[in-house]
Every structure is written in structure tokens, then in C-alpha cells.
Design a protein around this motif. Structure first.
Motif: not given
Length: 127
Positions: A2-16
Motif C-alpha cells: 500500500c502507499s501513503g494514506a493506505d499505510d497510515s489507515e491500515a495501522s489505526c488503533s484506538s490506543a493511538h
């Protein structure tokens, strides 16, 4: 890969959703409540991150991928009778480095009459 926004969205967590952020508000046209100055806010899960005296109106709603969160809460007005009712939506960016979203506020006077209503575009940036 994945690239760009997809990478950051794939790693979302409520802990963040924890830490100190600066919130920047831009009122949308047709709003009647006026500008909100930038604010330093502490984010944390649930009611812990609500301003003093405020209460959740409904449980937080988290998207299945944990990137989006909708929060509804009410607070007493500072120095005046009445309340403000808020619906806020935020979407995680950059692994929790920032969030973008909207905040809709409706202020009611001491009699319960609507005093103003505005929607703001909001960016929360980690400090």
C-alpha cells in the motif's frame, strides 16, 4: 504494498487516541456560533478526555478499522446558563500523529432555546 494514506489507515488503533494535541477549528459558512480559538487538549479514551463538567450523551462509536471515532457530549456553558451539545467525528492520520474531522456544536440558552449552531472543520496535531 500500500502507499501513503493506505499505510497510515491500515495501522489505526484506538490506543493511538491518547496524548496532548493542539486542536485548530475552522467554522463552516452559515455557522452562527463564531470562531473557536486553537486549544491544547488531552486525548484519552472515553469520558476521561472530556472537558470538566461535560458528559457523554452516547457511547463512542468507533469504525471497524479503528480509524474513525464519533463522540457525542454535552457541557454547561461557561459563565452563563445553558448548555452546548457537541457531535465530533475524527479520523486518525499518520499513526496518531494527527486527526482530522468535524465538530458540530449547538448552544442552548437557560430556557432550552437554540442560541446558535455551527459546524467546524477540525485538525488535531500531536505535540
Amino acid at each position: 504494498a500500500c502507499s501513503g494514506a493506505d499505510d497510515s489507515e491500515a495501522s489505526c488503533s484506538s490506543a493511538h487516541r491518547s496524548g496532548t494535541y493542539v486542536a485548530h477549528f475552522t467554522e463552516r459558512p452559515a455557522g452562527t456560533c463564531g470562531a473557536i480559538t486553537d486549544q491544547v487538549v488531552q486525548l484519552s479514551p472515553g469520558e476521561a478526555s472530556l472537558p470538566a463538567g461535560c458528559a457523554l450523551d452516547a457511547p463512542d462509536s468507533v469504525s471497524g478499522d479503528e480509524c474513525g471515532l464519533t463522540r457525542q457530549y454535552s457541557c454547561p456553558l461557561d459563565g452563563a446558563p445553558g448548555t452546548v451539545s457537541v457531535v465530533a467525528f475524527s479520523k486518525e492520520r499518520d499513526g496518531g500523529g494527527s486527526f482530522t474531522g468535524t465538530l458540530t456544536a449547538k448552544m442552548y440558552d437557560g430556557t432550552g432555546a437554540l442560541a446558535c449552531a455551527s459546524t467546524y472543520d477540525v485538525t488535531w496535531s500531536r505535540q
